[in-house]
Structures are given as structure tokens and as C-alpha cells.
Write a protein that holds these residues in place. Structure first.
Motif, PDB file in Angstrom:
ATOM      1  N   ALA A  70       0.831  -1.208   0.000  1.00 49.72           N
ATOM      2  CA  ALA A  70       0.000   0.000   0.000  1.00 49.72           C
ATOM      3  C   ALA A  70       0.866   1.259   0.000  1.00 49.72           C
ATOM      4  N   GLU A  71       1.985   1.232   0.729  1.00 50.67           N
ATOM      5  CA  GLU A  71       2.878   2.384   0.762  1.00 50.67           C
ATOM      6  C   GLU A  71       3.541   2.602  -0.597  1.00 50.67           C
ATOM      7  N   VAL A  72       3.916   1.528  -1.266  1.00 54.53           N
ATOM      8  CA  VAL A  72       4.508   1.660  -2.604  1.00 54.53           C
ATOM      9  C   VAL A  72       3.506   2.312  -3.551  1.00 54.53           C
ATOM     10  N   ARG A  73       2.257   1.881  -3.494  1.00 53.46           N
ATOM     11  CA  ARG A  73       1.238   2.480  -4.362  1.00 53.46           C
ATOM     12  C   ARG A  73       1.087   3.975  -4.062  1.00 53.46           C
ATOM     13  N   SER A  74       1.115   4.320  -2.782  1.00 56.85           N
ATOM     14  CA  SER A  74       1.000   5.725  -2.402  1.00 56.85           C
ATOM     15  C   SER A  74       2.182   6.542  -2.910  1.00 56.85           C
ATOM     16  N   VAL A  75       3.379   5.987  -2.787  1.00 56.21           N
ATOM     17  CA  VAL A  75       4.582   6.697  -3.222  1.00 56.21           C
ATOM     18  C   VAL A  75       4.573   6.906  -4.731  1.00 56.21           C
ATOM     19  N   LEU A  76       4.075   5.942  -5.465  1.00 53.58           N
ATOM     20  CA  LEU A  76       4.041   6.063  -6.921  1.00 53.58           C
ATOM     21  C   LEU A  76       3.170   7.240  -7.368  1.00 53.58           C
ATOM     22  N   GLY A  77       2.239   7.642  -6.540  1.00 60.49           N
ATOM     23  CA  GLY A  77       1.356   8.743  -6.901  1.00 60.49           C
ATOM     24  C   GLY A  77       1.883  10.114  -6.545  1.00 60.49           C
ATOM     25  N   ARG A  78       3.037  10.189  -5.897  1.00 62.12           N
ATOM     26  CA  ARG A  78       3.583  11.486  -5.497  1.00 62.12           C
ATOM     27  C   ARG A  78       4.265  12.180  -6.668  1.00 62.12           C
ATOM     28  N   ASN A  79       4.153  13.484  -6.686  1.00 58.19           N
ATOM     29  CA  ASN A  79       4.772  14.284  -7.743  1.00 58.19           C
ATOM     30  C   ASN A  79       6.121  14.815  -7.253  1.00 58.19           C
ATOM     31  N   GLU A  80       7.038  13.905  -7.013  1.00 63.61           N
ATOM     32  CA  GLU A  80       8.366  14.247  -6.516  1.00 63.61           C
ATOM     33  C   GLU A  80       9.306  13.082  -6.787  1.00 63.61           C
ATOM     34  N   ALA A  81      10.582  13.293  -6.489  1.00 64.18           N
ATOM     35  CA  ALA A  81      11.556  12.212  -6.658  1.00 64.18           C
ATOM     36  C   ALA A  81      11.337  11.166  -5.567  1.00 64.18           C
ATOM     37  N   VAL A  82      11.029   9.932  -5.961  1.00 66.64           N
ATOM     38  CA  VAL A  82      10.658   8.894  -4.997  1.00 66.64           C
ATOM     39  C   VAL A  82      11.536   7.653  -5.116  1.00 66.64           C
ATOM     40  N   GLY A  83      12.568   7.702  -5.952  1.00 68.42           N
ATOM     41  CA  GLY A  83      13.363   6.501  -6.202  1.00 68.42           C
ATOM     42  C   GLY A  83      13.995   5.922  -4.944  1.00 68.42           C
ATOM     43  N   ARG A  84      14.567   6.769  -4.106  1.00 70.53           N
ATOM     44  CA  ARG A  84      15.241   6.273  -2.905  1.00 70.53           C
ATOM     45  C   ARG A  84      14.228   5.690  -1.921  1.00 70.53           C
ATOM     46  N   ARG A  85      13.052   6.305  -1.826  1.00 74.44           N
ATOM     47  CA  ARG A  85      11.996   5.763  -0.963  1.00 74.44           C
ATOM     48  C   ARG A  85      11.532   4.406  -1.478  1.00 74.44           C
ATOM     49  N   LEU A  86      11.363   4.283  -2.775  1.00 70.74           N
ATOM     50  CA  LEU A  86      10.949   2.998  -3.341  1.00 70.74           C
ATOM     51  C   LEU A  86      12.014   1.930  -3.118  1.00 70.74           C
ATOM     52  N   ASP A  87      13.278   2.310  -3.238  1.00 71.15           N
ATOM     53  CA  ASP A  87      14.359   1.358  -3.012  1.00 71.15           C
ATOM     54  C   ASP A  87      14.324   0.818  -1.577  1.00 71.15           C
ATOM     55  N   PHE A  88      14.064   1.698  -0.621  1.00 72.52           N
ATOM     56  CA  PHE A  88      13.940   1.269   0.780  1.00 72.52           C
ATOM     57  C   PHE A  88      12.763   0.311   0.952  1.00 72.52           C
ATOM     58  N   LEU A  89      11.632   0.620   0.315  1.00 68.58           N
ATOM     59  CA  LEU A  89      10.458  -0.247   0.439  1.00 68.58           C
ATOM     60  C   LEU A  89      10.704  -1.613  -0.197  1.00 68.58           C
ATOM     61  N   MET A  90      11.498  -1.664  -1.250  1.00 71.67           N
ATOM     62  CA  MET A  90      11.829  -2.960  -1.848  1.00 71.67           C
ATOM     63  C   MET A  90      12.613  -3.827  -0.853  1.00 71.67           C
ATOM     64  N   GLN A  91      13.504  -3.199  -0.102  1.00 73.26           N
ATOM     65  CA  GLN A  91      14.260  -3.923   0.915  1.00 73.26           C
ATOM     66  C   GLN A  91      13.328  -4.468   1.990  1.00 73.26           C
ATOM     67  N   GLU A  92      12.364  -3.659   2.396  1.00 70.31           N
ATOM     68  CA  GLU A  92      11.426  -4.103   3.430  1.00 70.31           C
ATOM     69  C   GLU A  92      10.534  -5.232   2.914  1.00 70.31           C
ATOM     70  N   LEU A  93      10.083  -5.128   1.693  1.00 75.21           N
ATOM     71  CA  LEU A  93       9.281  -6.204   1.108  1.00 75.21           C
ATOM     72  C   LEU A  93      10.069  -7.499   1.046  1.00 75.21           C
ATOM     73  N   ASN A  94      11.307  -7.405   0.637  1.00 71.42           N
ATOM     74  CA  ASN A  94      12.143  -8.605   0.546  1.00 71.42           C
ATOM     75  C   ASN A  94      12.398  -9.215   1.920  1.00 71.42           C
ATOM     76  N   ARG A  95      12.542  -8.351   2.936  1.00 74.44           N
ATOM     77  CA  ARG A  95      12.752  -8.854   4.294  1.00 74.44           C
ATOM     78  C   ARG A  95      11.551  -9.686   4.769  1.00 74.44           C
ATOM     79  N   GLU A  96      10.350  -9.179   4.506  1.00 78.09           N
ATOM     80  CA  GLU A  96       9.150  -9.901   4.936  1.00 78.09           C
ATOM     81  C   GLU A  96       8.970 -11.199   4.143  1.00 78.09           C
ATOM     82  N   ALA A  97       9.300 -11.173   2.859  1.00 82.22           N
ATOM     83  CA  ALA A  97       9.192 -12.393   2.052  1.00 82.22           C
ATOM     84  C   ALA A  97      10.169 -13.456   2.549  1.00 82.22           C
TER      85      ALA A  97
END
Length: 288
Positions: free
Chosen positions: A227-254
Motif C-alpha cells: 500500500a505504501e509503494v502504491r502511495s509513493v508512486l502517486g507522489r509528484n516528486e523524486a521517490v526513487g530512494r523511498r521505493l528502493d527502501f520499500l523494496m528492501q522491506e518487502l524482501n525482508r518480509e518475504a
């Protein structure tokens, strides 16, 4: 709207002073790093061009190259110092009268003498103004290209987010069945061994086993991260570093989901989740 860090743009302009071209290339990078290759005539503009780059782009390795071709000099751009040329000619003639074998001196020899022929320097301010304007136009084209590339990346991410959501839903539905199967298998083993076990102790062991294999918390966190990734994708700003962090968290839970799994279906789902997350991570590496 997310933007890619990989793009290319080129623009050209011309004027009475000549022609000027600008090329900008950008690739993914952890921070913003800009390199400029400018002709000497417009070197003074580098500071303002860097400021414009920093105010427009957030991340990426940016390579800027500009090429200047000045217009050919006309006859009115050359000035002959007639006083110097006349004095030089008289001096040469005086020397020749003293020589037995005087040397022949032509007009080009006199023109080559320092101070005789000078060329008017072109006005640099119009060239520099044109360079700043051309750079802004080329940078705007680059941003358009990065945005277009980002529009291609976003569907790839949302498709995989949908797939992760579907896996989370399926696993939630399977959890009661998995827990019931575990309890049944434990009861069957005890019956096969013909061991009498205190029912209260058996209930405690089953509760402990259920707690160790319960992945509801991991599924909750996976759902929250999606849900946070979907929210970040809708922001009108640079979000690459935030998305990279969320990928790490997703991988940790998997990974945690796979380590707690006692069911082949849950294990397969964990592997598929990690594949989807890795595919997203590869795309996210290129997001501004």
C-alpha cells in the motif's frame, strides 16, 4: 508520476554569431552528479547551468556537452594598423638598400608581423545568452523524456504489486487450513507412537507450534508495504530512494515468510514473492 533517470536530449540553435548544439545524457545514479563539457567562449555560464540542473533534477549522472561553431570572419572583422605597416615597410626598404642581394618581401610577410593585422573578437554575451536558453530547452526535453520512460516503468511496478496482493490474499485464505493440517499431523504422529500425552500439555504445544508457523503478521506487513509503494508512486516528486527502501522491506518480509513456512504452498508463494520483488527492485534502480 515517477520519472526515469535514463534519457537523452539534443537541441540546436543558431544566430549571427554561428551555431550552437547541446546534448544531455543521464543515467541512474544514487545522487545527482553533473559533468559539463563547454567551449571556452561559454565557459562562464557553467555556474548558472549547474544551478539550473540542481533545481530541475533530483538524481542521476548527467553528462552535458555543448559545441560552438562561430560564423566565418568577414573582411570588416580584420583591422590593419597602417602606421605600423608603413613604418615596417620603410624599414625593410632601408635595409634592402644596404644589402647586395636584397630579399623580396610581400604583403603577407608584412601582415604576419605582430601588431600589423588584428581580428575583432566576437561579442560573447549574445553567445552566452543563447547557450543558457538552449540549455534550458534541452533540459526541458530531457525531463519530458525521463517522464515518458517513467510512464513505462510504472505499469511494470503496479502489475507486480497486484500479483503480490493476490498472493497475500491466497495465503490468508490458506492459513486456517495449514494450521489445521499441522495439528492433525501432530495428532496422527502421537497416535502412531501410542504415547499418552497430557491434553493440557498437548494444547500448549499445538499453540506454540501455531505461533511459530503463523505468518499473519508478515502478511500484514507485506500488505502495508504494498500500500505504501502504491502511495509513493502517486507522489509528484523524486521517490526513487523511498521505493528502493520499500523494496528492501518487502524482501525482508518475504524472506521471513519463507523461513517460518511449514507448508509447501507457503514456501512456493514466498519464492514467487521474492521473484516479483526482485523484478520491481531492478526497475526501481532507474527511478529518480
Amino acid at each position: 508520476m515517477i520519472k526515469s533517470m535514463t534519457a537523452f536530449a539534443r537541441r540546436d540553435t543558431s544566430g549571427p554569431w554561428g551555431t550552437l548544439s547541446c546534448e544531455i545524457r543521464s543515467v541512474n545514479h544514487r545522487y545527482l552528479e553533473a559533468q559539463f563539457r563547454l567551449p571556452e567562449a561559454i565557459r562562464e555560464t557553467e555556474g548558472s547551468l549547474r544551478d539550473k540542473t540542481r533545481s530541475t533534477l533530483a538524481r542521476g549522472k548527467v553528462d552535458v556537452g555543448m559545441r560552438l561553431e562561430l560564423a566565418e570572419a568577414g573582411s570588416d572583422q580584420f583591422h590593419v594598423n597602417m602606421e605600423t605597416a608603413t613604418a615596417l615597410n620603410e624599414t625593410i626598404n632601408n635595409i634592402n638598400r644596404l644589402l647586395d642581394n636584397p630579399a623580396h618581401i610581400n604583403a603577407l610577410d608584412i601582415l604576419r608581423w605582430p601588431g600589423v593585422l588584428t581580428q575583432a573578437q566576437p561579442e560573447l554575451e549574445p553567445v552566452q545568452a543563447a547557450a543558457r536558453q538552449l540549455f534550458e530547452q534541452t533540459l526541458a526535453t530531457l525531463v519530458e523524456s525521463r517522464t515518458a520512460e517513467g510512464e513505462k516503468i510504472e505499469p511494470m511496478l503496479t502489475d507486480r504489486l497486484d500479483a503480490i496482493d493476490q498472493h497475500i490474499t491466497d495465503l490468508r485464505q490458506r492459513l486456517p487450513e495449514v494450521l489445521a493440517r499441522q495439528q492433525e499431523q501432530l495428532q496422527q504422529r502421537l497416535e502412531q507412537l501410542r504415547i499418552e500425552v497430557d491434553q493440557e500439555r498437548l494444547a500448549q504445544e499445538m499453540a506454540l507450534l501455531a505461533q511459530k508457523s503463523d505468518v499473519a503478521e508478515e502478511l500484514d506487513r507485506l500488505g502495508a508495504h504494498v500500500a505504501e509503494v502504491r502511495s509513493v508512486l502517486g507522489r509528484n516528486e523524486a521517490v526513487g530512494r523511498r521505493l528502493d527502501f520499500l523494496m528492501q522491506e518487502l524482501n525482508r518480509e518475504a524472506n521471513t515468510l519463507g523461513s517460518k513456512s511449514v507448508d509447501a504452498g507457503v514456501t512456493r508463494a514466498s519464492v514467487e514473492l521474492k521473484v516479483l520483488i526482485e523484478q520491481m527492485r531492478e526497475q526501481v534502480q532507474n527511478v529518480e
